[in-house]
Design an enzyme around this catalytic site. Structure first.
Site, PDB file in Angstrom:
ATOM      1  N   ASN A  12      69.490  83.320  48.619  1.00  0.00           N
ATOM      2  CA  ASN A  12      70.105  83.168  47.306  1.00  0.00           C
ATOM      3  C   ASN A  12      69.821  81.831  46.639  1.00  0.00           C
ATOM      4  O   ASN A  12      69.880  81.724  45.416  1.00  0.00           O
ATOM      5  CB  ASN A  12      71.629  83.347  47.447  1.00  0.00           C
ATOM      6  N   TYR A  64      60.614  79.006  35.598  1.00  0.00           N
ATOM      7  CA  TYR A  64      61.582  79.786  36.372  1.00  0.00           C
ATOM      8  C   TYR A  64      61.132  81.240  36.518  1.00  0.00           C
ATOM      9  O   TYR A  64      61.181  81.815  37.615  1.00  0.00           O
ATOM     10  CB  TYR A  64      62.952  79.732  35.693  1.00  0.00           C
ATOM     11  N   SER A  88      58.427  81.587  39.067  1.00  0.00           N
ATOM     12  CA  SER A  88      58.916  81.425  40.447  1.00  0.00           C
ATOM     13  C   SER A  88      59.592  82.701  40.933  1.00  0.00           C
ATOM     14  O   SER A  88      59.472  83.075  42.103  1.00  0.00           O
ATOM     15  CB  SER A  88      59.870  80.225  40.545  1.00  0.00           C
ATOM     16  N   LYS A  89      60.295  83.385  40.038  1.00  0.00           N
ATOM     17  CA  LYS A  89      60.963  84.629  40.423  1.00  0.00           C
ATOM     18  C   LYS A  89      59.980  85.798  40.508  1.00  0.00           C
ATOM     19  O   LYS A  89      60.140  86.702  41.335  1.00  0.00           O
ATOM     20  CB  LYS A  89      62.097  84.944  39.437  1.00  0.00           C
ATOM     21  N   ILE A 122      74.394  87.022  34.948  1.00  0.00           N
ATOM     22  CA  ILE A 122      75.578  86.950  35.799  1.00  0.00           C
ATOM     23  C   ILE A 122      76.334  85.659  35.496  1.00  0.00           C
ATOM     24  O   ILE A 122      75.741  84.576  35.491  1.00  0.00           O
ATOM     25  CB  ILE A 122      75.199  86.985  37.297  1.00  0.00           C
TER      26      ILE A 122
END
Length: 280
Positions: free
Chosen positions: A86, A151, A154-155, A184
């Protein structure tokens, strides 16, 4: 300990989704090992009051820290049944100006950090011929957005690795689950915005407000509550047949549509939303 599933979760400081994963796992009677970098140990102390949760220091960017933590868990509990990868950080700014050091840090934590845990834990899971690895990606790993290319990339790397690992680890009885969260509600947006700070953009100085807006875009009023999200994921992961992917949260339907849309539709949507239609 044979009766309890031993679960290692990374990135568990209070205010984040990892913290909620730990609480949800404890509710399901798992032995949880909650981890984060040494500097954030104090932000996990509340978890110690929960039944079956132990907190440890673990830096996903350090080979020594990861190896030491995994060895400790194996020596104490004899196994790791589930890994929830996570830990992650935001990385906002125009790719043409964002420093490579900033981009490299995002990759080191978000992507290589997950693989580092996998490489250390897989030998133990393979010896038992069972285990579950949960890698956390993002809807922007499917559909990248302006101002967050670092980002998003990277994901996207996490997605590619997870799809590969799912097939490569099947002979050893290890399941790989890719979690694809939408928007979220957590402290992720504020932490990303804080890191953005007073960035001195040159080419993109006229877009400063738009860039800041993107940094916190996942934290709108309709964002999915982190505890609801965590419970949903944990229930799926601990089921008798874990799914290959878990897509859940606000805006996942929108990004699903965008992933199938022609590129001109996607470009128009993001250009309009993030103020990139104007000429400078």
């Amino acid at each position: 300990m044979d009766g309890l599933k031993v679960v290692l979760v990374t990135g568990c400081a209070k205010g984040g989704i990892g913290y909620e994963y730990c609480k949800a796992l404890a509710e399901q009677n798992c032995q949880v090992v909650a981890s984060d970098i040494p500097q954030r140990i104090d932000d996990m102390l509340d978890l110690k009051s929960e039944k079956n949760i132990e907190i440890i220091a673990l830096d996903v960017t350090s080979n020594e820290s990861v190896s030491s933590a995994v060895d400790y868990i194996i020596s104490k509990y004899g196994k790791i049944d589930v890994l929830i990868n996570n830990a992650g950080i935001g990385s906002t700014g125009p790719l043409a100006e964002l420093s490579l050091d900033t981009i490299r840090k995002a990759w080191e934590i978000n992507t290589l950090g997950q693989l580092r845990l996998v490489q250390n834990i897989v030998p133990y899971m393979a010896s038992k011929r069972k285990g579950i690895i949960v890698n956390v990606g993002s809807v922007v790993g499917l559909v990248p957005t302006p101002w967050a290319g670092s980002y998003c990339a990277s994901k996207a790397g996490v997605h590619a690795m997870s799809h590969t690992l799912r097939v490569e680890l099947k002979p050893f009885g290890i399941n790989v689950v890719l979690v694809i969260p939408g928007a979220i509600r957590s402290n992720f947006g504020s932490a990303t915005l804080e890191k953005l700070g007073n960035s001195d953009w040159k080419l993109y100085k006229d877009f400063k407000d738009s860039i800041a807006k993107r940094a916190n875009s996942s934290q709108g009023s309709k964002s999915t509550d982190a505890s609801i999200f965590a419970r949903h994921v944990v229930k799926k992961v601990l089921s008798s047949k874990p799914p290959k992917q878990i897509v859940f949260g606000h805006m996942t339907c929108l990004f699903g549509l965008l992933s199938w849309s022609p590129l001109w539709v996607r470009d128009l949507f993001f250009s309009t939303r993030f103020n990139l239609n104007k000429k400078v």
